[in-house]
Every structure is written in C-alpha cells, then in structure tokens.
Design a protein around this motif. Structure first.
Motif, PDB file in Angstrom:
ATOM      1  N   ARG A 144       0.864  -1.181   0.000  1.00 53.63           N
ATOM      2  CA  ARG A 144       0.000   0.000   0.000  1.00 53.63           C
ATOM      3  C   ARG A 144       0.899   1.228   0.000  1.00 53.63           C
ATOM      4  NH1 ARG A 144      -2.307   0.799   4.665  1.00 53.63           N
ATOM      5  NH2 ARG A 144      -3.971   2.101   3.829  1.00 53.63           N
ATOM      6  N   VAL A 145       0.683   2.110  -0.953  1.00 48.96           N
ATOM      7  CA  VAL A 145       1.534   3.288  -1.041  1.00 48.96           C
ATOM      8  C   VAL A 145       0.714   4.575  -0.993  1.00 48.96           C
ATOM      9  CG1 VAL A 145       3.124   1.921  -2.458  1.00 48.96           C
ATOM     10  CG2 VAL A 145       1.627   3.553  -3.559  1.00 48.96           C
ATOM     11  N   LEU A 147      12.665  11.536   4.465  1.00 48.95           N
ATOM     12  CA  LEU A 147      11.503  12.335   4.899  1.00 48.95           C
ATOM     13  C   LEU A 147      10.211  11.757   4.322  1.00 48.95           C
ATOM     14  CD1 LEU A 147      12.915  15.971   4.472  1.00 48.95           C
ATOM     15  CD2 LEU A 147      12.433  14.797   6.633  1.00 48.95           C
ATOM     16  N   ALA A 148      10.246  11.427   3.042  1.00 54.35           N
ATOM     17  CA  ALA A 148       9.053  10.901   2.374  1.00 54.35           C
ATOM     18  C   ALA A 148       8.657   9.544   2.959  1.00 54.35           C
ATOM     19  CB  ALA A 148       9.309  10.780   0.876  1.00 54.35           C
ATOM     20  N   LYS A 149       9.651   8.705   3.176  1.00 50.78           N
ATOM     21  CA  LYS A 149       9.378   7.356   3.681  1.00 50.78           C
ATOM     22  C   LYS A 149       8.801   7.403   5.097  1.00 50.78           C
ATOM     23  CE  LYS A 149      10.038   2.752   3.578  1.00 50.78           C
ATOM     24  NZ  LYS A 149       9.944   1.784   2.480  1.00 50.78           N
ATOM     25  N   ARG A 150       9.440   8.204   5.944  1.00 52.77           N
ATOM     26  CA  ARG A 150       8.979   8.331   7.329  1.00 52.77           C
ATOM     27  C   ARG A 150       7.531   8.790   7.403  1.00 52.77           C
ATOM     28  NH1 ARG A 150      13.338  11.413  10.823  1.00 52.77           N
ATOM     29  NH2 ARG A 150      14.400   9.603  11.674  1.00 52.77           N
ATOM     30  N   GLU A 151       7.251   9.787   6.597  1.00 49.99           N
ATOM     31  CA  GLU A 151       5.908  10.369   6.595  1.00 49.99           C
ATOM     32  C   GLU A 151       4.844   9.310   6.285  1.00 49.99           C
ATOM     33  OE1 GLU A 151       4.003  14.204   4.378  1.00 49.99           O
ATOM     34  OE2 GLU A 151       4.910  12.725   3.087  1.00 49.99           O
ATOM     35  N   VAL A 152       5.067   8.517   5.234  1.00 43.92           N
ATOM     36  CA  VAL A 152       4.030   7.553   4.861  1.00 43.92           C
ATOM     37  C   VAL A 152       3.999   6.346   5.801  1.00 43.92           C
ATOM     38  CG1 VAL A 152       4.005   8.299   2.455  1.00 43.92           C
ATOM     39  CG2 VAL A 152       5.392   6.310   3.108  1.00 43.92           C
ATOM     40  N   VAL A 153       5.166   5.960   6.306  1.00 47.24           N
ATOM     41  CA  VAL A 153       5.188   4.823   7.239  1.00 47.24           C
ATOM     42  C   VAL A 153       4.435   5.199   8.524  1.00 47.24           C
ATOM     43  CG1 VAL A 153       6.687   3.386   8.707  1.00 47.24           C
ATOM     44  CG2 VAL A 153       7.252   3.714   6.293  1.00 47.24           C
ATOM     45  N   GLN A 154       4.637   6.459   8.960  1.00 39.06           N
ATOM     46  CA  GLN A 154       3.923   6.913  10.157  1.00 39.06           C
ATOM     47  C   GLN A 154       2.402   6.923   9.932  1.00 39.06           C
ATOM     48  OE1 GLN A 154       5.983  10.610  10.894  1.00 39.06           O
ATOM     49  NE2 GLN A 154       7.640   9.572  11.984  1.00 39.06           N
ATOM     50  N   ASP A 155       2.006   7.076   8.677  1.00 36.63           N
ATOM     51  CA  ASP A 155       0.580   7.049   8.360  1.00 36.63           C
ATOM     52  C   ASP A 155       0.072   5.643   8.055  1.00 36.63           C
ATOM     53  OD1 ASP A 155       0.303   9.724   8.804  1.00 36.63           O
ATOM     54  OD2 ASP A 155       0.369  10.318   6.697  1.00 36.63           O
TER      55      ASP A 155
END
Ligand SMILES: *Cc1c(COP(=O)(O)O)cnc(C)c1O
Length: 305
Positions: A140-141, A169-177
């Motif tokens: 899921r992306v 930054l991009a990876k952290r943001e989506v993983v946190q979501d």
C-alpha cells in the motif's frame, strides 16, 4: 537491524566489522556529498552465488562519483574485485552489497579542498526489502507531500548520499501514516519514483514508466524493460499523473532492494482488483528465475563468484 558479519573493506584492506569507524569530522557526514551503490548477490539453483549486473553497478558507482566531482582512488577493476572478495571473506551465499565513497576529515566548511577520498564496501544479509508479504501480495503506497528533486537542485542521476534526505523524509511520513512506501511526484507534479525504487504501470497490456529525465537510472528498471521487450510487451517511457496511476491495470516498483514489488493500493484506491496483476507476476517470475541462474539467455547478467 543489520546482523554483524566478519569484515568490511575500507580503503584497500579488510578491517574487522567493529573497527570500520570514521572520524566525527568526516566531511560527508556533515554535508552529504558522497555516493553509494546497492547491489545484490543471489544464491543460484545450482548452489553457486552470483552478483546481479555487477558491471552496471560499478559503472554507476563511478558515474555517481563523477557527477559529484569525487575521484575514486581505485580503478573499476579494483572495486569489482573488492566487492567479490568482501562477499567471499564474509562467507555469504546471498547478500546485499553497499559500496560507499565519501570525503574524509581534514578541512571543514563547505569546500572540502584536499580532504582524503575514502571508500568502503560492506555486505549484509537482506531479505525482501518491502517484506515477503509485500513481494507476494503487493504493498500500500501513498503520494508523498514532499516533491522529488528538481534536476538543477540535486543530481538525479547519481546515488549521492545527501539526495536521500528527501527519501527518508518521504518514507517516514508515509510509514507513520501506516503505508509501506511513498510515491514521489516531480517538480511539475507528475509521478516520478519512490524513495529508492522506480515505478511502472500497465495499461491494456503495455508497460509504462516515467522517462529517465528526473529519475535515478535504475538497473532493475532497465532489466525489466529488456525482459518485457523480449516477451513482446510494449514499453512506453512517458510521464503520467497520479490519477493515471489510480486507474492503471497494474503497478509495481523496481529496485535492487525492492526487486519487483507489486503495488496493490495507492492513496487508498485499489489498483486493478487489488491483487498483483498478471504482467507483474510474469515479470516477477522471470526476474527471480534470472537471478537464480535458471534462464540461460540472461546468464550474462550474472557474475558467478
Ligand atoms: C537505487 C534507486 C533506484 C533503483 O535502482 P536499481 O539500480 O534498480 O537498484 C530507484 N530510485 C532511486 C532514487 C534509487 O536510489
């Protein structure tokens, strides 16, 4: 966690894993100008080990350094041999290989002057980067709120260390979501790539991927294009929008770490029927056969060690 091994190659010799240290005033640590590679060595069906597209990776390593005006103080042949020796000395049948070139300590400030250029090669064991379940059932992306590099701000053709601040930054943001990976748009809003993967979609049997203009020239991307063309699948290198991605028949990421990972959902919209599609699975199967040395035609992509 990376599992500790025996040795790391540093500046021309092997040092113990725990002794592969650098000074705190290492220039690259402060300012980010350095370059790296990500390579995989696979266990083949016949029990031997083979590195996938070693020459292409070594060439790109030198290109990345050249773009960053970093003179690697070793020849391509020396680096190639050092990669092979690092795998052997650590006794791994299967591994991920990380060469890195960086500016050492000496002068501080933005201009590194005559600081030494240092090179290291580490190997470790790494399974499916986006998870075994992701590889099998898709991930899921989410579209990142961060934009990918403008071509005149960061050098997009090079795996330059500092470029990956944007990726982290991009990876952290989506993983946190709660998502697995980020899709990052280019400065004009078109789909570009992921944090360390290229992206493909399929439409009515054709493959489509963004052109190399502002993306990293992925070696897996290039391999997938060759495999597809060999099977008579049309490949279109053209920009597309995020909504074109939403309505694609299939979508997947490619990368040395991610291999070929199906995308089952983007921004909470399922792709196709929400399962890895037929073309994706076909390409995946061929790719995994190739790396295991099961496809005679593509054995030239492997360096047996
Ligand atoms: C490494 C990387 C890729 C994938 O390249 P491969 O050669 O297939 O591993 C794609 N995008 C970015 C930003 C990368 O760093």
């Amino acid at each position: 966690m990376v599992e500790k091994l025996e040795k790391i190659w540093m500046d021309g010799r092997f040092v113990d894993w725990d002794d592969a240290n650098i000074h705190i005033l290492t220039h690259t640590l402060h300012y980010g100008l350095g370059a790296f590679e990500g390579i995989r060595c696979y266990l083949c069906d016949d029990g031997s080990s083979a590195i996938f597209k070693l020459k292409e990776h070594v060439d790109r390593f030198f290109n990345s350094a050249h773009i960053g005006q970093i003179d690697i103080p070793f020849s391509k042949e020396e680096i190639t041999n050092a990669i092979i020796e690092t795998i052997k000395i650590n006794g791994l049948k299967e591994s991920y290989i990380r060469p890195i070139v960086f500016i050492g300590d000496g002068a501080m400030g933005i201009h590194p002057q005559d600081n030494p250029i240092r090179v290291a090669i580490a190997v470790w064991q790494w399974g499916a980067y986006l998870g075994d379940d992701g590889l099998k059932n898709g991930i899921r992306v989410k579209t990142s709120s961060f934009t990918r590099h403008h071509v005149n701000i960061m050098m997009t053709k090079a795996k330059i260390c500092g470029n990956y601040v944007n990726s982290v930054l991009a990876k952290r943001e989506v993983v946190q979501d709660g998502y697995d990976e980020a899709v990052i748009l280019d400065t004009e809003g078109y789909v570009c790539e992921a944090t360390g993967e290229n992206i493909f979609i399929t439409q009515k049997g054709d493959l489509k991927t963004p052109p190399l203009t502002s993306v990293l020239p992925g070696i897996t991307r290039e391999s997938v294009i060759s495999i597809a063309l060999d099977r008579g699948i049309r490949v279109i290198e053209e920009r597309f929008t995020r909504d074109e991605l939403y309505v694609a028949d299939e979508a997947f990421f490619t990368g040395t770490a991610a291999e070929i990972t199906p995308i089952r959902q983007v921004d909470n919209r399922s792709i196709g029927n929400g399962k890895p599609g037929e073309i994706t699975q076909t390409l995946q199967n061929i790719f995994f056969d190739i790396i295991r040395g099961k496809q005679e035609k593509y054995k030239k992509w492997l360096t047996y060690i």
